[in-house]
Design an enzyme around this catalytic site. Structure first.
Site, PDB file in Angstrom:
ATOM      1  N   ASP A   1     -23.452  24.834  -1.145  1.00 32.81           N
ATOM      2  CA  ASP A   1     -23.230  25.383  -2.490  1.00 32.81           C
ATOM      3  C   ASP A   1     -22.041  26.339  -2.519  1.00 32.81           C
ATOM      4  O   ASP A   1     -21.924  27.234  -1.666  1.00 32.81           O
ATOM      5  CB  ASP A   1     -24.490  26.100  -2.972  1.00 32.81           C
ATOM      6  CG  ASP A   1     -24.416  26.472  -4.443  1.00 32.81           C
ATOM      7  OD1 ASP A   1     -23.825  25.694  -5.223  1.00 32.81           O
ATOM      8  OD2 ASP A   1     -24.952  27.537  -4.815  1.00 32.81           O
TER       9      ASP A   1
ATOM     10  N   GLU B   1     -23.019  12.597  -8.216  1.00 27.79           N
ATOM     11  CA  GLU B   1     -21.769  13.352  -8.233  1.00 27.79           C
ATOM     12  C   GLU B   1     -21.376  13.679  -9.674  1.00 27.79           C
ATOM     13  O   GLU B   1     -20.775  14.705  -9.959  1.00 27.79           O
ATOM     14  CB  GLU B   1     -20.653  12.562  -7.549  1.00 27.79           C
ATOM     15  CG  GLU B   1     -19.393  13.380  -7.350  1.00 27.79           C
ATOM     16  CD  GLU B   1     -18.404  12.679  -6.452  1.00 27.79           C
ATOM     17  OE1 GLU B   1     -18.204  13.141  -5.319  1.00 27.79           O
ATOM     18  OE2 GLU B   1     -17.854  11.638  -6.865  1.00 27.79           O
TER      19      GLU B   1
HETATM   20 NI    NI Z   1     -14.233  14.350  -6.922  1.00 26.54          NI
END
Ligand code: NI
Length: 134
Positions: free
Chosen positions: A80, A124
């Site tokens: 993170d 993503e």
């Molecule tokens: Ni990317």
């Protein structure tokens, strides 16, 4: 009786997709905006699923509190707000595609979940995600 239990998690990270053997034009052609030399971020959404037998004594497949802490320690604290290419050991020589990040996450968690089937789903973007089961 086998069940799959899941824990959702989240991290933000920066990356750049590129092969150093290729010039910027070739990297842009293959990796698009993700090859921006100045890096960019994604909001990754993670679903860690563990499949196993229900323990008749507890009624749990796995204590979700334990799974939560494991994901926090091994994944969120590791990734993170990091620049994956620069700050995360696993990506020093590995392109941080969503596929490769999912494999790295699996490999970090699996030693702690030896007796379960493990499945990693990693988003993503809200529309692009991968699944890895080892
Ligand atoms: Ni990317």
């Amino acid at each position: 009786m086998k069940l799959k239990v899941s824990r959702k998690a989240h991290f933000n990270a920066a990356h750049r997709l590129y092969k150093k053997q290729w010039d910027d034009a070739k990297n842009l052609e293959v990796f698009g905006k993700c090859s921006n030399p100045n890096f960019h971020g994604h909001n990754y959404e993670l679903i860690v699923s563990v499949t196993g037998e229900v323990d008749p004594e507890t009624g749990f497949v796995i204590d979700l509190k334990v799974l939560k802490q494991l994901v926090q320690r091994e994944i969120e604290e590791h990734l993170d707000h990091k620049n994956l290419n620069i700050e995360v050991e696993e990506f020093k020589h590995l392109n941080p595609t969503v596929e490769n990040i999912a494999v790295v996450i699996y490999n970090r968690l699996k030693p702690h979940l030896k007796y379960f089937e493990l499945e990693i789903v990693l988003y993503e973007t809200p529309r692009n995600f991968v699944t890895y089961k080892g």
